[in-house]
Structure formats: C-alpha cells, structure tokens
Design a protein around this motif. Structure first.
Motif, PDB file in Angstrom:
ATOM      1  N   GLU A 172      -4.817   4.898 -14.708  1.00  0.00           N
ATOM      2  CA  GLU A 172      -5.535   5.082 -13.448  1.00  0.00           C
ATOM      3  C   GLU A 172      -4.557   4.988 -12.286  1.00  0.00           C
ATOM      4  OE1 GLU A 172      -8.670   5.815 -13.113  1.00  0.00           O
ATOM      5  OE2 GLU A 172      -9.372   5.495 -15.163  1.00  0.00           O
ATOM      6  N   LYS A 173      -4.784   5.801 -11.254  1.00  0.00           N
ATOM      7  CA  LYS A 173      -3.951   5.753 -10.051  1.00  0.00           C
ATOM      8  C   LYS A 173      -4.850   5.890  -8.825  1.00  0.00           C
ATOM      9  CE  LYS A 173       0.095   7.940 -12.229  1.00  0.00           C
ATOM     10  NZ  LYS A 173       1.054   9.085 -12.183  1.00  0.00           N
ATOM     11  N   TRP A 174      -4.661   4.951  -7.885  1.00  0.00           N
ATOM     12  CA  TRP A 174      -5.375   5.026  -6.623  1.00  0.00           C
ATOM     13  C   TRP A 174      -4.349   5.136  -5.500  1.00  0.00           C
ATOM     14  CZ3 TRP A 174      -6.652   1.489 -10.457  1.00  0.00           C
ATOM     15  CH2 TRP A 174      -7.909   1.653 -11.043  1.00  0.00           C
ATOM     16  N   ASP A 175      -4.671   5.914  -4.511  1.00  0.00           N
ATOM     17  CA  ASP A 175      -3.781   6.119  -3.355  1.00  0.00           C
ATOM     18  C   ASP A 175      -2.570   6.965  -3.769  1.00  0.00           C
ATOM     19  OD1 ASP A 175      -5.430   4.413  -1.820  1.00  0.00           O
ATOM     20  OD2 ASP A 175      -4.329   2.668  -2.594  1.00  0.00           O
ATOM     21  N   GLU A 219      -2.269  16.707  -6.678  1.00  0.00           N
ATOM     22  CA  GLU A 219      -2.623  15.865  -5.533  1.00  0.00           C
ATOM     23  C   GLU A 219      -2.729  16.690  -4.257  1.00  0.00           C
ATOM     24  OE1 GLU A 219      -3.491  12.684  -5.128  1.00  0.00           O
ATOM     25  OE2 GLU A 219      -3.488  12.409  -7.305  1.00  0.00           O
ATOM     26  N   HIS A 247       3.354   6.461  -7.496  1.00  0.00           N
ATOM     27  CA  HIS A 247       2.442   7.144  -8.404  1.00  0.00           C
ATOM     28  C   HIS A 247       2.915   8.506  -8.884  1.00  0.00           C
ATOM     29  CE1 HIS A 247      -1.201   4.437  -7.283  1.00  0.00           C
ATOM     30  NE2 HIS A 247      -0.474   3.954  -8.271  1.00  0.00           N
ATOM     31  N   TYR A 267       0.826  -1.211   0.000  1.00  0.00           N
ATOM     32  CA  TYR A 267       0.000   0.000   0.000  1.00  0.00           C
ATOM     33  C   TYR A 267       0.863   1.265   0.000  1.00  0.00           C
ATOM     34  CZ  TYR A 267      -3.252   3.473   2.037  1.00  0.00           C
ATOM     35  OH  TYR A 267      -3.994   4.596   2.304  1.00  0.00           O
TER      36      TYR A 267
END
Length: 204
Positions: A114-117, A196, A107, A100
């Motif tokens: 697509e990017k998560w977190d 971000e 990123h 995680y």
C-alpha cells in the motif's frame, strides 16, 4: 682427540639450530605473505563490489527522466506555493511535514503493498527541504539529523538505502500496512510515475 670431537659436535649442533631457525623464519614469511595476499584480495574484492554498486547507482540516476517540468515549478512560485505545490513555508516545517514530504517521495522507488501520498522526487524539492531544516522555527529533535542524512544522500543521487529511508518514516508513524520490501526496477519506477501522473491529470 676427545676435545676435537666435542668441538665438532658443538659445531654441528650450532648449524642444526641455525638451520631450524632459518626454516621457521621462512615459514613465517610465507605465512605472513599468504595472509597479506589474502587480505589484499579480500579488500580488492570489496572495492570491486562497491565500485559496481556505485556504477549501477550512477547508471540508474543518469537515466532518470523527470515528469514534473520547470514550467510546473514556475507556476508554483507565481502562486506563492512551495516546490511541492503547497502553501507550507520553510519556516513552518515541522517533523510531520518533513516525514510527509520525504515519505511521499520514496514511493516512486520502493515496493510496498500500500502507498499513500506521492510527490515525484526532484532535486529542487530535496534542496528546498534541506534548506528548510535550517530555516524552520520548530525544534525537530533527534530526527533532524536523520532527515538531513536522507536528503543529503538523495542530493548526491544515492538511493541505495531508499527502502530503509521509507521504513524509517513508516516506523516513526507506527505503520501497520505498506512497509517497503525492496527497491523498484527502473522500468517499474517509470510505470509507477506514469500511473500517478495519469491519475493526477484525471482528477484535475
């Protein structure tokens, strides 16, 4: 007279054979010399490319400007949080946690649909995770060494395999969307960080 001719013929034959051997030896020396020169040239060319790559990485990393500040880490510490601003302790870090955090830090440096977190990559966070590899109570299995290799490279500011680092985690989680395809330029990385942090402030 006949014996003299035989001696002469024999002498000429010896000289001829000696001349052939010398010519052969000279050819071998020249061939070996050319082979050696070619090997040296290839080795120098490879070293030049490696030096260029190292220099580029150093140039990239020397110009890094962190958005997260020392004040933020101090606030986390006062609240009993880790460098990622979360409650997770090093002793409780599982493989899922390492994936995680590592995935979230990649990123800012990779291209993906697509990017998560997201966690900004920072030396304090990298150091904390490296320490966590030794302090966690969980057995991380064979992936532990891979986490260590990734984090040690990052600690040395070597992000030359950042795409592979991202996709290792992505594959481990059987990702279907969001595979990294390339490394971001410095300008694109900065834009990503700005967007971000702007989003994070918006939702505060």
């Amino acid at each position: 007279m006949k014996s003299n001719r035989m001696v002469l013929v024999f002498f000429i034959l010896i000289l001829t054979l000696w001349g052939c051997e010398e010519e052969k030896a000279n050819k071998e020396v020249k061939t070996h010399g050319a082979y050696t020169e070619n090997n040296v040239a290839q080795k120098m060319d490879k070293e030049d490319k490696n030096n260029e790559k190292t220099a580029k990485n150093q140039d990239d990393n020397n110009s890094v400007q962190y958005f997260i500040e020392e004040e933020d880490f101090q606030k986390f510490a006062k609240k009993g949080l880790n460098p990622f601003g979360q409650e997770k302790k090093q002793i409780n870090l599982s493989s899922t946690d390492f994936e995680y955090y590592i995935h979230g830090m990649t990123h800012q440096k990779v291209k993906a649909k697509e990017k998560w977190d997201f966690f900004e990559m920072h030396p304090k966070r990298i150091k904390w995770l490296l320490e966590g590899l030794e302090k966690t109570k969980y057995k991380l299995g064979p992936d532990k060494q891979k986490y260590r290799e990734i984090l040690k490279r990052w600690k040395q500011k070597d992000f030359s395999t950042i795409v592979e680092d991202h996709n290792f985690i992505w594959d481990e989680n059987e990702g279907t969307v969001g595979k990294a395809t390339d490394r971001l330029s410095q300008e694109d990385e900065r834009e990503y960080l700005e967007s971000e942090y702007e989003m994070m402030h918006h939702f505060k």
